[in-house]
Design a protein around this motif. Structure first.
Motif, PDB file in Angstrom:
ATOM      1  N   MET A  18       0.851  -1.176   0.000  1.00 32.77           N
ATOM      2  CA  MET A  18       0.000   0.000   0.000  1.00 32.77           C
ATOM      3  C   MET A  18       0.900   1.244   0.000  1.00 32.77           C
ATOM      4  SD  MET A  18      -3.077   0.959   2.653  1.00 32.77           S
ATOM      5  CE  MET A  18      -3.996  -0.502   2.257  1.00 32.77           C
ATOM      6  N   THR A  19       0.607   2.200  -0.852  1.00 29.57           N
ATOM      7  CA  THR A  19       1.415   3.414  -0.942  1.00 29.57           C
ATOM      8  C   THR A  19       1.028   4.389   0.159  1.00 29.57           C
ATOM      9  OG1 THR A  19      -0.130   4.550  -2.386  1.00 29.57           O
ATOM     10  CG2 THR A  19       1.543   3.174  -3.453  1.00 29.57           C
ATOM     11  N   ASP A  20       1.932   5.362   0.424  1.00 24.07           N
ATOM     12  CA  ASP A  20       1.666   6.379   1.446  1.00 24.07           C
ATOM     13  C   ASP A  20       0.383   7.155   1.158  1.00 24.07           C
ATOM     14  OD1 ASP A  20       3.929   5.611   2.748  1.00 24.07           O
ATOM     15  OD2 ASP A  20       5.029   7.475   2.451  1.00 24.07           O
ATOM     16  N   THR A  21       0.085   7.396  -0.122  1.00 20.25           N
ATOM     17  CA  THR A  21      -1.123   8.151  -0.463  1.00 20.25           C
ATOM     18  C   THR A  21      -2.387   7.379  -0.110  1.00 20.25           C
ATOM     19  OG1 THR A  21      -1.069   7.340  -2.734  1.00 20.25           O
ATOM     20  CG2 THR A  21      -0.044   9.485  -2.311  1.00 20.25           C
ATOM     21  N   LEU A  31      -2.259   4.991   2.426  1.00 24.03           N
ATOM     22  CA  LEU A  31      -2.126   4.602   3.825  1.00 24.03           C
ATOM     23  C   LEU A  31      -2.820   5.588   4.768  1.00 24.03           C
ATOM     24  CD1 LEU A  31      -0.939   2.395   5.556  1.00 24.03           C
ATOM     25  CD2 LEU A  31       1.185   3.683   5.677  1.00 24.03           C
ATOM     26  N   PHE A  32      -2.729   6.889   4.483  1.00 19.07           N
ATOM     27  CA  PHE A  32      -3.342   7.892   5.359  1.00 19.07           C
ATOM     28  C   PHE A  32      -4.865   7.713   5.414  1.00 19.07           C
ATOM     29  CE2 PHE A  32      -4.632  12.393   6.330  1.00 19.07           C
ATOM     30  CZ  PHE A  32      -4.164  12.398   7.642  1.00 19.07           C
ATOM     31  N   PRO A  33      -5.561   7.665   4.280  1.00 21.36           N
ATOM     32  CA  PRO A  33      -7.015   7.445   4.359  1.00 21.36           C
ATOM     33  C   PRO A  33      -7.376   6.093   4.993  1.00 21.36           C
ATOM     34  CG  PRO A  33      -6.385   8.085   2.121  1.00 21.36           C
ATOM     35  CD  PRO A  33      -5.126   7.917   2.906  1.00 21.36           C
ATOM     36  N   TYR A  34      -6.531   5.104   4.760  1.00 25.52           N
ATOM     37  CA  TYR A  34      -6.773   3.787   5.356  1.00 25.52           C
ATOM     38  C   TYR A  34      -6.645   3.862   6.879  1.00 25.52           C
ATOM     39  CZ  TYR A  34      -6.225  -1.201   6.361  1.00 25.52           C
ATOM     40  OH  TYR A  34      -6.377  -2.462   6.862  1.00 25.52           O
ATOM     41  N   ALA A  35      -5.637   4.565   7.359  1.00 24.25           N
ATOM     42  CA  ALA A  35      -5.444   4.729   8.807  1.00 24.25           C
ATOM     43  C   ALA A  35      -6.625   5.469   9.432  1.00 24.25           C
ATOM     44  CB  ALA A  35      -4.138   5.478   9.074  1.00 24.25           C
ATOM     45  N   ILE A  36      -7.145   6.464   8.729  1.00 20.80           N
ATOM     46  CA  ILE A  36      -8.307   7.206   9.220  1.00 20.80           C
ATOM     47  C   ILE A  36      -9.527   6.279   9.280  1.00 20.80           C
ATOM     48  CG2 ILE A  36      -9.926   9.075   8.692  1.00 20.80           C
ATOM     49  CD1 ILE A  36      -7.466  10.568   7.474  1.00 20.80           C
ATOM     50  N   ALA A  37      -9.714   5.475   8.261  1.00 24.58           N
ATOM     51  CA  ALA A  37     -10.831   4.530   8.243  1.00 24.58           C
ATOM     52  C   ALA A  37     -10.720   3.526   9.386  1.00 24.58           C
ATOM     53  CB  ALA A  37     -10.888   3.805   6.896  1.00 24.58           C
ATOM     54  N   LEU A  38      -9.501   3.082   9.666  1.00 20.61           N
ATOM     55  CA  LEU A  38      -9.300   2.163  10.786  1.00 20.61           C
ATOM     56  C   LEU A  38      -9.743   2.817  12.103  1.00 20.61           C
ATOM     57  CD1 LEU A  38      -5.835   0.590   9.911  1.00 20.61           C
ATOM     58  CD2 LEU A  38      -8.011  -0.652  10.117  1.00 20.61           C
ATOM     59  N   ARG A  39      -9.336   4.070  12.321  1.00 21.23           N
ATOM     60  CA  ARG A  39      -9.726   4.782  13.545  1.00 21.23           C
ATOM     61  C   ARG A  39     -11.242   4.905  13.630  1.00 21.23           C
ATOM     62  NH1 ARG A  39     -11.389   9.717  14.299  1.00 21.23           N
ATOM     63  NH2 ARG A  39     -10.547  10.542  12.372  1.00 21.23           N
ATOM     64  N   LEU A  53      -2.597  15.050  14.361  1.00 21.76           N
ATOM     65  CA  LEU A  53      -3.993  15.283  14.742  1.00 21.76           C
ATOM     66  C   LEU A  53      -4.768  13.960  14.760  1.00 21.76           C
ATOM     67  CD1 LEU A  53      -6.411  17.049  15.435  1.00 21.76           C
ATOM     68  CD2 LEU A  53      -6.661  17.530  12.979  1.00 21.76           C
ATOM     69  N   HIS A  54      -4.581  13.136  13.746  1.00 18.21           N
ATOM     70  CA  HIS A  54      -5.309  11.862  13.708  1.00 18.21           C
ATOM     71  C   HIS A  54      -4.805  10.891  14.767  1.00 18.21           C
ATOM     72  CE1 HIS A  54      -8.127  12.439  10.429  1.00 18.21           C
ATOM     73  NE2 HIS A  54      -7.209  13.251   9.922  1.00 18.21           N
ATOM     74  N   ILE A  55      -3.532  10.974  15.121  1.00 16.80           N
ATOM     75  CA  ILE A  55      -3.024  10.166  16.235  1.00 16.80           C
ATOM     76  C   ILE A  55      -3.696  10.628  17.530  1.00 16.80           C
ATOM     77  CG2 ILE A  55      -0.991   9.639  17.641  1.00 16.80           C
ATOM     78  CD1 ILE A  55       0.669   9.808  14.989  1.00 16.80           C
ATOM     79  N   ALA A  56      -3.791  11.948  17.710  1.00 10.42           N
ATOM     80  CA  ALA A  56      -4.452  12.488  18.906  1.00 10.42           C
ATOM     81  C   ALA A  56      -5.892  11.999  18.979  1.00 10.42           C
ATOM     82  CB  ALA A  56      -4.397  14.016  18.887  1.00 10.42           C
TER      83      ALA A  56
END
Length: 173
Positions: A1-4, A6-14, A41-44
């Motif tokens: 999975m590319t970085d572009t 990965l960010f939306p995927y990480a947000i969806a996981l949260r 911010l998303h980690i917070a």
């Protein structure tokens, strides 16, 4: 999975309550990202959503140390204020809320949390002022809206203002 991706995927996981997995992916992005503010911010938010306010507070502060879009900057500052309040750091939180109201006067979601903070600091006059101002400006029901101008008149009446000031002064003695 590319970085572009990965960010939306990480947000969806949260958003799906997979907080640890979300943070794992977000932390991995920090090593290569040039735009770290939104990641912090998303980690917070991930820590906050999990009820881990102490960790969330640190990441809200880190997010604010980087450039953010206007919405993310508000969310990070609001998250910082709310989290400080949750941690019992009321004076600190009150300062954050006051600055937020000055900078974002149209963001009415600040007001109830600021009022809760004022109550924790035993500043009932401030809490009342905040909540009455909110009810007058944004009546929650048609029945209250019918009395909006009357309520505003009482609230700004010099005698009532003097009475509120007396109550506040006597409660601080």
């Amino acid at each position: 999975m590319t970085d572009t991706h990965l960010f939306p995927y990480a947000i969806a996981l949260r958003k799906n309550k997979h907080y640890s997995q979300s943070r794992k992916r977000l932390f991995s992005l920090l090593t290569t990202a040039t735009d770290k503010g939104p990641i912090y911010l998303h980690i917070a938010w991930s820590y906050d959503n999990q009820g881990r306010e102490t960790q969330a507070l640190d990441f809200y502060q880190q997010a604010l140390g980087y450039p953010l879009c206007a919405d993310d900057e508000f969310e990070a500052a609001f998250g910082l204020a709310c989290t400080a309040r949750c941690l019992g750091r009321y004076a600190e939180a009150a300062g954050h809320f006051e600055r937020l109201l000055i900078r974002y006067p149209a963001r009415t979601e600040i007001i109830p949390f600021y009022a809760l903070c004022a109550l924790a600091l035993q500043d009932t006059v401030l809490a009342s002022r905040l909540l009455m101002g909110l009810v007058i400006a944004h009546p929650p029901t048609d029945a209250i809206a019918a009395y909006q101008s009357t309520l505003a008149g009482y609230w700004h009446d010099p005698l009532y203002v003097a009475e509120r000031t007396e109550v506040n002064n006597s409660s601080q003695q």
